[in-house]
Design an enzyme around this catalytic site. Structure first.
Site, PDB file in Angstrom:
ATOM      1  NE  ARG A   1      -4.237  -1.046   0.112  1.00  0.00           N
ATOM      2  CZ  ARG A   1      -4.290  -2.512  -0.396  1.00  0.00           C
ATOM      3  NH1 ARG A   1      -3.502  -2.458  -1.258  1.00  0.00           N
ATOM      4  NH2 ARG A   1      -5.653  -2.836  -1.039  1.00  0.00           N
TER       5      ARG A   1
ATOM      6  CD  GLU B   1      -2.961   3.590  -5.280  1.00  0.00           C
ATOM      7  OE1 GLU B   1      -4.257   2.382  -5.992  1.00  0.00           O
ATOM      8  OE2 GLU B   1      -2.181   2.991  -5.323  1.00  0.00           O
TER       9      GLU B   1
ATOM     10  CG  HIS C   1      -3.290  -0.556  -7.023  1.00  0.00           C
ATOM     11  ND1 HIS C   1      -3.565  -0.022  -6.181  1.00  0.00           N
ATOM     12  CD2 HIS C   1      -3.161  -1.726  -7.073  1.00  0.00           C
ATOM     13  CE1 HIS C   1      -3.484  -0.786  -5.365  1.00  0.00           C
ATOM     14  NE2 HIS C   1      -3.549  -2.346  -5.204  1.00  0.00           N
TER      15      HIS C   1
END
Length: 335
Positions: free
Chosen positions: A234, A263, A295
């Site tokens: 993360r 993000e 991601h």
């Protein structure tokens, strides 16, 4: 059950529709869940959300007033959900655990190899018919020390992979894995000592109060000069401004990350026409010793199928009044 699927992406919909088999009434929308879009859930029994959707207290209260009673996540991480608040209000919340540990571990290795061996630069260079090697030097992984921050499902796989590369693997975790210690010569260390000894460090820990910005300037300065840091966990675990500083100074050799702490609103969207307004992200991307992917570590055919399978299972359990093994409670931690 009538379900609104937020943040729906084209590559997800086919699996969800196939595995649903018309059992539930699914509606797919590309919109991200937030305090503005929550009203779209009026008349739905459940919502299905992704990691960048906002299920904070204010949004949860709106959803409850609109009649929503169930929330299922298409992700393992659920730091975007106020789980305790959700349970207190009365929601049932479930997640999708263990769908892609191999996918994420393999992406971690791919990012390390690409950054270390300058594969992106080499590809761009060759396309210009420049076949020189001056700027393409990397280092052997064999014989190096690799630190794993978090030896859960993903971290455990990485221990085995790096051991196969011939690396000495060290780790930090609240709970020791004795199997890895005995079979892969894994050594557990305090985090600062891990940073001092490691040539490569991989972050595979949950994001929670204790780990938020745990990687910041003092810890970066404790690392070996020239070390590589990889983050497929993360974004909030790393303080971005600090990592930029140590990258620019040359103390940190490189940063490969699949995540970014801010993000939301940027990732999973095509911003090529209008650009982005996040100056920190722009600065991070522009650094020559940074490799950032959007991601995507979870995005394999197998993982996406398992996410869809778990999502429909969660909905089936609630529809049929059965116990859902993926349901989160007050004891939940952020994975």
């Amino acid at each position: 059950m009538k379900v609104l699927v937020y943040s729906a992406k084209d590559f997800e919909i086919k699996n969800l529709e196939k595995l649903n088999g018309n059992k539930h009434k699914l509606k797919f929308v590309p919109d991200v869940l937030n305090s503005t879009t929550a009203v779209m859930a009026a008349g739905y029994d459940a919502i299905c959300i992704f990691s960048n959707d906002d299920a904070s207290l204010v949004v949860l209260e709106m959803l409850w007033d609109l009649g929503v009673r169930y929330i299922t996540l298409r992700s393992t991480g659920y730091n975007n959900v106020s789980v305790k608040s959700a349970k207190r209000i009365g929601f049932k919340v479930a997640y999708a655990p263990e769908y892609s540990p191999n996918a994420i571990a393999e992406h971690t290795i791919g990012m390390l190899l690409a950054l270390n061996r300058k594969l992106v630069q080499a590809d761009a260079q060759v396309k210009r018919y420049d076949f020189t090697l001056d700027n393409l030097m990397g280092f052997d992984l064999n014989g190096k020390t690799v630190g794993i921050f978090g030896t859960g499902r993903i971290g455990s796989i990485l221990v085995k992979i790096f051991h196969a590369f011939g690396c000495k693997v060290v780790a930090t975790d609240l709970k020791r894995n004795h199997y890895l210690e005995s079979h892969y010569d894994l050594e557990y260390l305090p985090l600062e000592e891990l940073c001092r000894r490691s040539d490569v460090i991989s972050i595979n820990a949950p994001l929670n109060y204790e780990t938020h910005h745990i990687f910041y300037e003092p810890l970066f300065m404790a690392m070996k000069e020239g070390a590589i840091l990889i983050n497929t966990a993360r974004g909030g675990i790393v303080k971005t401004e600090d990592v930029i500083d140590v990258l620019k100074s040359g103390h940190l050799g490189g940063y490969a990350t699949d995540v970014y702490e801010h993000e939301r609103g940027v990732f999973f969207k095509d911003n090529s026409k209008n650009g982005i307004n996040d100056e920190v992200l722009k600065e991070l991307i522009a650094l020559p010793n940074v490799l950032l992917t959007p991601h995507q570590a979870f995005a394999t055919k197998e993982a996406l199928f398992r996410i869809a399978e778990t999502t429909i299972y969660n909905l089936d359990c609630w529809e049929e009044g059965k116990t859902c093994k993926n349901e989160l409670g007050f004891e939940a931690v952020i994975l």
